[in-house]
Design a protein around this motif. Structure first.
Motif, mmCIF file in Angstrom:
data_model
loop_
_atom_site.group_PDB
_atom_site.id
_atom_site.type_symbol
_atom_site.label_atom_id
_atom_site.label_comp_id
_atom_site.label_asym_id
_atom_site.label_seq_id
_atom_site.Cartn_x
_atom_site.Cartn_y
_atom_site.Cartn_z
ATOM 1 N N VAL A 139 -16.159 6.072 26.107
ATOM 2 C CA VAL A 139 -16.403 5.153 27.967
ATOM 3 C C VAL A 139 -17.576 6.827 28.438
ATOM 4 O O VAL A 139 -17.525 7.787 28.251
ATOM 5 N N LEU A 140 -18.738 5.839 28.859
ATOM 6 C CA LEU A 140 -19.851 6.625 29.482
ATOM 7 C C LEU A 140 -19.450 6.652 31.274
ATOM 8 O O LEU A 140 -19.446 5.653 31.692
ATOM 9 N N ASP A 141 -20.268 7.845 31.941
ATOM 10 C CA ASP A 141 -21.414 7.442 33.305
ATOM 11 C C ASP A 141 -21.699 6.973 33.056
ATOM 12 O O ASP A 141 -22.707 7.350 32.917
ATOM 13 N N ALA A 142 -22.313 5.458 34.658
ATOM 14 C CA ALA A 142 -22.887 4.309 34.305
ATOM 15 C C ALA A 142 -24.022 5.678 34.993
ATOM 16 O O ALA A 142 -25.590 5.035 34.848
ATOM 17 N N ALA A 143 -23.611 6.202 36.060
ATOM 18 C CA ALA A 143 -24.596 7.488 37.149
ATOM 19 C C ALA A 143 -25.295 7.965 35.685
ATOM 20 O O ALA A 143 -26.973 7.997 36.004
ATOM 21 N N GLY A 145 -25.300 9.017 32.385
ATOM 22 C CA GLY A 145 -24.790 8.490 30.696
ATOM 23 C C GLY A 145 -23.997 9.585 29.746
ATOM 24 O O GLY A 145 -23.879 9.850 29.268
ATOM 25 N N ARG A 146 -23.610 10.558 30.619
ATOM 26 C CA ARG A 146 -22.196 11.159 30.355
ATOM 27 C C ARG A 146 -21.131 10.350 29.544
ATOM 28 O O ARG A 146 -20.519 9.855 30.030
ATOM 29 N N GLN A 147 -21.394 10.832 28.029
ATOM 30 C CA GLN A 147 -19.707 10.626 27.704
ATOM 31 C C GLN A 147 -18.512 11.583 27.833
ATOM 32 O O GLN A 147 -18.322 12.289 27.995
ATOM 33 N N LEU A 148 -17.511 10.679 27.950
ATOM 34 C CA LEU A 148 -16.249 10.956 28.926
ATOM 35 C C LEU A 148 -15.171 10.597 27.843
ATOM 36 O O LEU A 148 -14.292 11.253 28.080
ATOM 37 N N TYR A 149 -15.038 10.006 27.029
ATOM 38 C CA TYR A 149 -14.168 9.388 25.900
ATOM 39 C C TYR A 149 -15.071 9.138 24.664
ATOM 40 O O TYR A 149 -16.083 7.739 24.787
ATOM 41 N N GLY A 150 -14.407 9.158 24.296
ATOM 42 C CA GLY A 150 -14.940 8.987 22.495
ATOM 43 C C GLY A 150 -13.212 8.462 21.646
ATOM 44 O O GLY A 150 -13.128 9.940 21.254
ATOM 45 N N HIS A 151 -13.565 7.729 20.908
ATOM 46 C CA HIS A 151 -12.671 7.262 19.417
ATOM 47 C C HIS A 151 -13.216 6.624 18.626
ATOM 48 O O HIS A 151 -13.728 5.392 18.337
ATOM 49 N N ASP A 152 -14.193 7.629 17.514
ATOM 50 C CA ASP A 152 -14.824 7.392 16.478
ATOM 51 C C ASP A 152 -16.059 6.075 17.138
ATOM 52 O O ASP A 152 -16.153 4.951 16.323
ATOM 53 N N ALA A 153 -16.672 6.645 18.276
ATOM 54 C CA ALA A 153 -18.045 5.703 18.721
ATOM 55 C C ALA A 153 -18.645 5.691 17.792
ATOM 56 O O ALA A 153 -19.827 4.439 18.541
ATOM 57 N N ALA A 409 -22.048 0.420 24.817
ATOM 58 C CA ALA A 409 -21.666 1.772 25.557
ATOM 59 C C ALA A 409 -23.768 1.473 25.978
ATOM 60 O O ALA A 409 -23.609 1.803 27.239
ATOM 61 N N ARG A 410 -24.473 2.433 25.519
ATOM 62 C CA ARG A 410 -25.799 2.674 25.717
ATOM 63 C C ARG A 410 -26.796 1.302 25.987
ATOM 64 O O ARG A 410 -27.751 1.983 26.886
ATOM 65 N N LEU A 411 -26.537 0.156 25.300
ATOM 66 C CA LEU A 411 -27.529 -0.323 25.797
ATOM 67 C C LEU A 411 -26.950 -1.095 27.899
ATOM 68 O O LEU A 411 -27.960 -1.484 28.032
ATOM 69 N N LEU A 412 -25.871 -0.680 27.816
ATOM 70 C CA LEU A 412 -25.596 -1.462 29.434
ATOM 71 C C LEU A 412 -25.930 -0.194 30.372
ATOM 72 O O LEU A 412 -26.100 -0.225 31.339
ATOM 73 N N PHE A 413 -25.924 0.889 29.572
ATOM 74 C CA PHE A 413 -25.919 2.085 30.314
ATOM 75 C C PHE A 413 -27.986 1.669 30.472
ATOM 76 O O PHE A 413 -28.119 1.697 32.046
ATOM 77 N N THR A 414 -28.455 1.932 29.779
ATOM 78 C CA THR A 414 -30.157 1.203 29.502
ATOM 79 C C THR A 414 -30.308 -0.003 30.479
ATOM 80 O O THR A 414 -31.674 0.106 31.709
ATOM 81 N N ALA A 415 -29.482 -1.041 30.797
ATOM 82 C CA ALA A 415 -29.615 -2.139 31.424
ATOM 83 C C ALA A 415 -29.291 -1.592 32.913
ATOM 84 O O ALA A 415 -29.808 -2.159 34.289
#
Length: 515
Positions: A139-143, A145-153, A409-415
């Motif tokens: 889970v990332l913050d859209a504004a 890009g900070r990672q807020l949660y990761g499970h073997d991301a 998630a990073r693809l979505l953040f870039t978009a």
């Protein structure tokens, strides 16, 4: 609308300006009613997202706005504001309630969920055996890009159709949102001959164009091409022609060995109605064995209907290289619309076509392998995390594809990044929970309150293969924060239970402030 509200909407990439947003919100049944308090911010953002993005048809926009507007906050936990007593205010009042003053700094408009809060909420859900042997998420913050949660991301996993997010980003980055795919008719090498040249438009149709249709949202039609061709031929005094068709733009196999069933037609540079036996069918449907030959035969019949005699057999041919001006041309919808349609409907034919257009733009072989190389190259230019990833196609049908939740998630953040406006169709094309595309029957009417309560607020691309289930997209949490997520499961035994588990993960993020 307050400057703070306007900044929220702009940062999310979901608005078209403050005056427009306020007008759109007022249009919903005259006065939009939303929940009060911090959670109301999320609903406002969701409403503007609903109004601003597409594609739409059949009143879905109205239905979704009404659904979102009618929510009263029930089932959404973790709010920081208090709900005022009495009748909820209209949307403009909620917007005004966000407060005057200068626009906030990036990421400061509404509270962030904490890493501990998300871990407490999500980690137990990842223990669900329905998610199979390999389960990853982020889970990332859209504004920010900070990672807020990761499970073997960063663990590579089979992405299934979430691969289409990568294909969309690569195509838009390489070609631009306004790019269109041409289908042309040119003179042949022999006198009195013409060649129908496939440019790779997967949405070319043999159906008539509706009167007054917008070319930005409707497919190019073989009928329009026949109209223009017949008109030019008659102007040149040609009433008898020989017709061939050219599909040489693409190379390599038309299908992989694994591409069986009705999910995709043979990948060729010329097809009409995606090679469907019934042009009015949707989703998986029987396909013709030779989509290029079938399209050319249809075109020949259309010419005959317009007074042009087509002599002899219609077969494959090669267009002469740059000898004479083209006779006629029709162009596809812009790439932005193709991307939206591909993502909303999880259209494999469009995905493979856009992967090949990306290969053309980057000078790669116009094949499955070349397209995969092109997607990787395009994403690499954007600085995206590609470690451990492997592309074999553009659609995600290949079971050997490997992506990470982090990359999705990073693809979505870039978009969502204002610095990449050409990528915005990646967000606007995501299916919307309970309303559009592959999410139309999810998150709504569920027996689980949290899942149904997320309808309209989860916008996400689905992925499904036997034993593989994925979901990646955006959510608005209970405090109005726009978040990005990707959840992936491989080795799942039952698709229904795996999908339910993924939906619970997304709904949990949506329904909590998680602090």
């Amino acid at each position: 609308m307050s400057p703070r509200a306007a900044a929220l909407l702009r940062r999310a990439g979901l608005g078209r300006g403050t005056a427009w947003a306020a007008t759109e919100l007022r249009r919903v049944d005259g006065a939009v009613r939303v929940a009060v308090g911090a959670g109301a911010v999320g609903l406002v953002i969701a409403l503007v997202a609903i109004a601003a993005t597409g594609p739409w048809s059949g009143g879905q926009r109205v239905a979704e706005r009404s659904w979102a507007a009618g929510r009263d906050g029930a089932g959404r936990t973790g709010h920081t504001g208090d709900t005022a007593a009495g009748v909820p205010p209209s949307a403009p009042e909620v917007l005004a309630g966000l407060g005057p003053g200068p626009a906030p700094q990036t990421g400061s408009a509404v509270p962030l969920p904490t890493a501990q809060g998300l871990d407490n909420a999500l980690s137990p859900l990842f223990d669900d055996p329905a998610l199979g042997a390999v389960r990853t998420g982020v889970v990332l913050d859209a504004a920010t890009g900070r990672q807020l949660y990761g499970h073997d991301a960063d663990t590579p996993s089979a992405p299934a159709s979430t691969t289409k997010i990568a294909t969309a980003v690569a195509a838009l980055q390489s070609l631009g949102a306004d790019f269109r795919i041409p289908t042309t008719v040119v003179p042949g090498g022999a006198p009195g001959s013409i060649v129908l040249v496939g440019g790779g438009d997967p949405t070319l149709t043999a159906q008539p164009t509706p009167p007054g249709a917008d070319p930005d949202s409707n497919p190019a039609s073989l009928r329009d091409l026949a109209d223009a061709t017949a008109r030019t031929l008659k102007e040149r005094g040609w009433t008898n022609v020989r017709l061939s068709y050219d599909t040489s733009l693409y190379s390599g196999p038309l299908l992989r060995a694994l591409d069986v069933g009705d999910n995709i037609t043979p990948v060729t540079a010329l097809m009409a109605d995606e090679g469907r036996v019934d042009p009015n069918s949707t989703e998986a449907a029987p396909r013709v064995a030779d989509p290029a030959g079938s399209a050319a035969q249809t075109f020949a019949g259309l010419l005959r209907d317009r007074g042009i005699t087509v002599d002899g057999n219609v077969g494959p041919g090669t267009a002469p290289a740059g000898e004479e001006a083209r006779i006629a041309e029709v162009d596809s919808m812009p790439l932005s619309a193709l991307v939206e349609r591909m993502l909303t409907n999880s259209d494999n034919d469009i995905a493979e076509a856009l992967a090949r257009q990306t290969a053309i733009s980057l000078g790669k072989p116009v094949s499955f392998d070349g397209s995969a190389q092109a997607i990787s190259q395009a994403l690499g230019k954007l600085g995206l995390p590609l470690a451990g990833t492997t592309f074999h196609d553009g659609s995600g049908l290949d079971r050997d594809d490997r992506l990470t939740a982090q990359l999705l998630a990073r693809l979505l953040f870039t978009a969502a990044d204002p610095g990449h406006p050409q990528l915005r169709p990646v967000l606007s094309g995501l299916p919307i929970a309970g309303f559009t595309g592959t999410l139309s029957d999810r998150f709504r009417g569920s027996q689980e309150t949290t899942a149904s309560d997320a309808a309209g607020l989860v916008h996400a691309k689905t992925g499904t293969l036997t034993g593989v289930n994925t979901l990646a997209g955006t959510v608005v949490d209970a405090d109005g924060r726009l978040l990005l997520f990707a959840f992936m499961a491989s080795g799942t035994a039952h698709a229904d239970t795996a999908v339910s588990a993924l939906d619970r993960l997304a709904s949990t993020v949506t329904n909590c402030g998680c602090r």
